[in-house]
Design a protein around this motif. Sequence first.
Motif, short mmCIF file in Angstrom:
data_model
loop_
_atom_site.label_atom_id
_atom_site.label_comp_id
_atom_site.label_asym_id
_atom_site.label_seq_id
_atom_site.Cartn_x
_atom_site.Cartn_y
_atom_site.Cartn_z
N THR A 230 -16.31 76.90 29.88
CA THR A 230 -15.56 76.46 28.71
C THR A 230 -14.77 77.61 28.10
OG1 THR A 230 -17.27 74.81 28.29
CG2 THR A 230 -15.76 75.31 26.49
N HIS A 232 -13.60 80.36 29.61
CA HIS A 232 -12.46 80.73 30.45
C HIS A 232 -11.38 79.65 30.41
CE1 HIS A 232 -14.16 84.38 32.15
NE2 HIS A 232 -15.29 83.74 32.30
N THR A 233 -11.78 78.40 30.32
CA THR A 233 -10.78 77.32 30.22
C THR A 233 -10.01 77.42 28.91
OG1 THR A 233 -12.23 75.92 31.55
CG2 THR A 233 -10.46 74.85 30.35
N SER A 234 -10.69 77.72 27.83
CA SER A 234 -10.01 77.88 26.54
C SER A 234 -9.04 79.05 26.56
CB SER A 234 -11.05 78.08 25.43
OG SER A 234 -11.94 77.00 25.39
N THR A 236 -7.49 80.24 29.21
CA THR A 236 -6.34 79.86 30.03
C THR A 236 -5.40 78.94 29.27
OG1 THR A 236 -7.77 80.02 31.97
CG2 THR A 236 -5.68 78.87 32.25
N THR A 237 -5.96 78.04 28.47
CA THR A 237 -5.13 77.13 27.68
C THR A 237 -4.30 77.88 26.64
OG1 THR A 237 -6.82 75.44 27.99
CG2 THR A 237 -5.17 75.04 26.29
N THR A 238 -4.86 78.92 26.05
CA THR A 238 -4.12 79.69 25.05
C THR A 238 -2.96 80.47 25.66
OG1 THR A 238 -5.68 81.52 25.32
CG2 THR A 238 -6.13 79.93 23.56
N GLN A 239 -3.00 80.73 26.97
CA GLN A 239 -1.93 81.48 27.63
C GLN A 239 -0.78 80.59 28.09
OE1 GLN A 239 -2.01 84.87 27.70
NE2 GLN A 239 -3.89 84.56 26.50
N LEU A 240 -0.94 79.28 28.03
CA LEU A 240 0.11 78.37 28.50
C LEU A 240 1.41 78.50 27.70
CD1 LEU A 240 -1.90 75.13 29.34
CD2 LEU A 240 -0.89 76.76 30.93
N ARG A 244 5.16 79.24 29.36
CA ARG A 244 6.32 78.38 29.19
C ARG A 244 7.53 79.18 28.71
NH1 ARG A 244 2.44 74.78 26.67
NH2 ARG A 244 1.92 73.05 28.07
#
Length: 341
Positions: A230, A232-234, A236-240, A244
Amino acid sequence: MASAKQNENLLLTEHFTWPPITLIDDIINTVNDSLYSCNDSLETGMLSAPPAQLGFSPRADESEDKMEERARLEIEEGAQKLETLMVDAVDRNFDRLEIWTLRNVLCLPREEGFEGWVRLGHYEGLEVPARDNNKLSPETLYALRRKLVETEKLHAALVAEKKRNEAQIARLRGLLAPPKQTPRASTGDDDKRTVVAPFAFLTHHPAAQALGVQPLPASATKAENRTPLTTHTSFTTTQLPHLRQLLASLKPHLASTALPSGRAGESEERAKERRVYIESQSRRVLERRGVDTRDGVEGCVEGGRGRRDEVRALEGIVGGLGDGGKEEEQGEGEEDKMDTD
């Protein structure tokens, strides 16, 4: 009407989900099993020892076999007496334990009517009707009974589903468990076999450790405070959003920049591969139809194969016949014209 002691036992049974007396019975049964096992081991050990080591000696006019028989009988009789004494001691002392436990531990306070004021957790929010309530008709009681039965069925189904989910979670955790050595069953030697988890590299590989991925805990209680996936997934989501922005800044450059072209001989190579593929597939189709393809697939026709020179000769004949037909038509046209004149 139930007595105060019976009401107390009913309340404790509902609270513990088992009668209090069963705990004492299990303790006594466990002690008795241990007692019988120890007594049997003692008797077996004494019977396997030589009688002389136990202090038996042959009497006058007594053979060796008779002495061994006498020793065996005395050992069995002594083991039986010892077992009787031990069982009597266990019964006497554990009866005292049972009485003391039921009076001082597994009981309610001694105030009279205390059980009438106790409300268990699953009774919270439940409205208890008054005793003089006349609204409880037989139909209402039947509906409540049916509701209770269906609730028990739902509870049993939920418990079974929980067990299945726990088993599934255990199997999934086994896929991420590190390889371990387990002894091979029924071999009689010390060789071992390796139980390999196919996805253990996701959490136990050195590369995963370098990225900060922690292995899953062994028990489910520790898993509540440790959720590395969880985290690491969070991250990765903050780097999206940043990714972009980079993609938006690269789009103008992609429109004005030509894509790198391939090698010069790449198109010829692909054309050659395409021809080879088409020829192989054509050969397969023709061979299925009984056509001989040993000399190639060019010029093959349905039901047989013609050579190139034969095809060209046939084309020449057809062309000659076509020219001859045109000359005949021209001659007939001239004769008709002369006859008209």
